[in-house]
Design an enzyme around this catalytic site. Sequence first.
Site, short mmCIF file in Angstrom:
data_model
loop_
_atom_site.label_atom_id
_atom_site.label_comp_id
_atom_site.label_asym_id
_atom_site.label_seq_id
_atom_site.Cartn_x
_atom_site.Cartn_y
_atom_site.Cartn_z
N LYS A 45 -30.58 5.19 15.39
CA LYS A 45 -31.36 5.96 14.43
C LYS A 45 -31.35 5.31 13.04
O LYS A 45 -32.37 5.31 12.35
CB LYS A 45 -30.85 7.41 14.34
CG LYS A 45 -29.36 7.57 14.18
CD LYS A 45 -28.93 9.00 14.46
CE LYS A 45 -27.42 9.15 14.47
NZ LYS A 45 -26.98 10.48 14.94
N LYS B 153 -20.30 -3.63 0.83
CA LYS B 153 -20.56 -5.01 0.43
C LYS B 153 -21.45 -5.07 -0.80
O LYS B 153 -21.22 -5.87 -1.72
CB LYS B 153 -21.21 -5.77 1.59
CG LYS B 153 -21.62 -7.19 1.20
CD LYS B 153 -22.22 -7.97 2.35
CE LYS B 153 -22.62 -9.37 1.89
NZ LYS B 153 -23.09 -10.21 3.01
N TYR C 50 9.46 9.05 -7.19
CA TYR C 50 9.92 7.67 -7.27
C TYR C 50 10.50 7.30 -5.91
O TYR C 50 10.53 8.11 -4.98
CB TYR C 50 10.94 7.46 -8.38
CG TYR C 50 12.10 8.43 -8.40
CD1 TYR C 50 13.19 8.28 -7.53
CD2 TYR C 50 12.13 9.49 -9.29
CE1 TYR C 50 14.26 9.16 -7.54
CE2 TYR C 50 13.20 10.39 -9.32
CZ TYR C 50 14.25 10.21 -8.45
OH TYR C 50 15.30 11.08 -8.47
N HIS D 248 23.32 10.05 2.73
CA HIS D 248 23.01 8.63 2.55
C HIS D 248 22.70 7.97 3.89
O HIS D 248 23.20 6.89 4.21
CB HIS D 248 24.13 7.91 1.81
CG HIS D 248 24.29 8.37 0.39
ND1 HIS D 248 23.35 8.13 -0.58
CD2 HIS D 248 25.27 9.08 -0.20
CE1 HIS D 248 23.74 8.66 -1.72
NE2 HIS D 248 24.91 9.25 -1.52
#
Length: 514
Positions: free
Chosen positions: A65, A136, A216, A276
Amino acid sequence: MKVKRALISVSDKSGLVEFARRLAALGVEIVSTGGTAKTLREAGVPVTYISNVTGFPEILDGRVKTLHPKVHGGILALRTEEHLSQLKEHNITPIDLVVVNLYPFRQTVAKPDVTLAEAIENIDIGGPTMVRAAAKNHAYVGIVVNPARYEQVIAALEQEGELSDALRLELAREAFAHTAGYDTAIADYLAGVTGNTGEFAAQFNISLEKAQDLRYGENPHQKAAFYKDPTVTGACIANAVQLHGKELSYNNILDANSALELVREFNTPTVVIIKHNNPCGTATANSLVEAYQKALAADPVSAFGGIVALNRTLDAAVASEMAKIFLEAVIAPDFTDEALEILTKKANLRILKTGDLTHQTRDVLEVRKVNGGLLVQQADRVVLNPDQLKVVTEKQPSPDEIQELIFAMTVVKHVKSNAIVISKNGQIIGVGAGQMNRVGAARIALEQAGEKAKGAVMASDAFFPFRDTIDEAARAGITAVIQPGGSIRDEESIQACNEHGMAMVFTGMRHFKH
């Protein structure tokens, strides 16, 4: 860049009508296809069907299409005198804005009963072609693939009268990432269909979606974000729902993942406490509250500020115990209303709901970034059973010791190498993690266990290079040891166990975790 003509063809129609209505109000001509055009017409938005532009009907059940020079010429033309002259010669009108998102391939293949034919039919061809063409030519054309961008784009047109160079460039970058992710999803699916899962193919592709920016990383000076794999379904840290508390941090996510992956290894009520990225407490019991109390008692100092994972619905009894100390996060399949009432009194406590942990996800690979590349391996999800154990000593472990050894070995698999775990009565009582030598890890674990080490078992993630670790364990009162075996000095360790009257079994499988 002014926008006079826009081509809109989307599968995800969220926000579509309002966006198109505001474009039309700015005098933008809207060209559209099939279902998109029908939606806009029904909403009263003026639209031109694509077949009226191309002079050619949609054919092959809509497969063709937009693949037409009057579409792609209008998108790809530079706004130079030469290109504009060619457009005029061939009666092609420039297209200044392309709004396209693709057939829902990921959603289609996520269905458990999807057929190959259905999946193939949901591979978009015209959409990616228009997206790449517009991206593009972003110097002259805006490309929008994400409905979340609608407001930003329409606001720029309403307020500035055009799309800036910087915005078009950013939209182009997003468009190429969109088509790259789309192709990756197709390649991954077809690899599964052909029986080649592609873990170690010549080219490794991965496409993730940003779930959130993080405050962070591991430290405040490091920026970080969390990305999710949209193809992975089921219970995991990426799909967990946060019910309460502060935003998850980088370290929270790492620790919560470690806690969840360990606790889901067990069928009996189990609680894991991570600090940890290592388990400082793990215990199994007849009830969840008992398992929590045992896990906490293993190392209450380290547990402070830890992350807790459970493999059962968290109830009020457990919540009441948890409320007594500071925890960063709690993760469980579900929470009772009473438990949530107790836990949500702690404003900052992160509460994560995963859903049923019975089945693992299909995410079978572990990926780690190194400078200049990626390391990829299969996840270590081997389940140990008694039939795999090889008794190598004169003393045979008792049935209870066998179960305890398997429990300890399951935990040590999730401890950073070199790793030693001391276990007793379904409770971890000593952990030596991340040491440069094995006897050092054993000394740390045995010191933590103290007097409780008498009658306990010891697990090691890798073989003993010398007998010194066995001698240390014997002095502490360890009665049975589990290890992979495979050292050239295995006989020395076996002899040491025989001298001390200890049982030892080999698994034949190492579990390094760097």
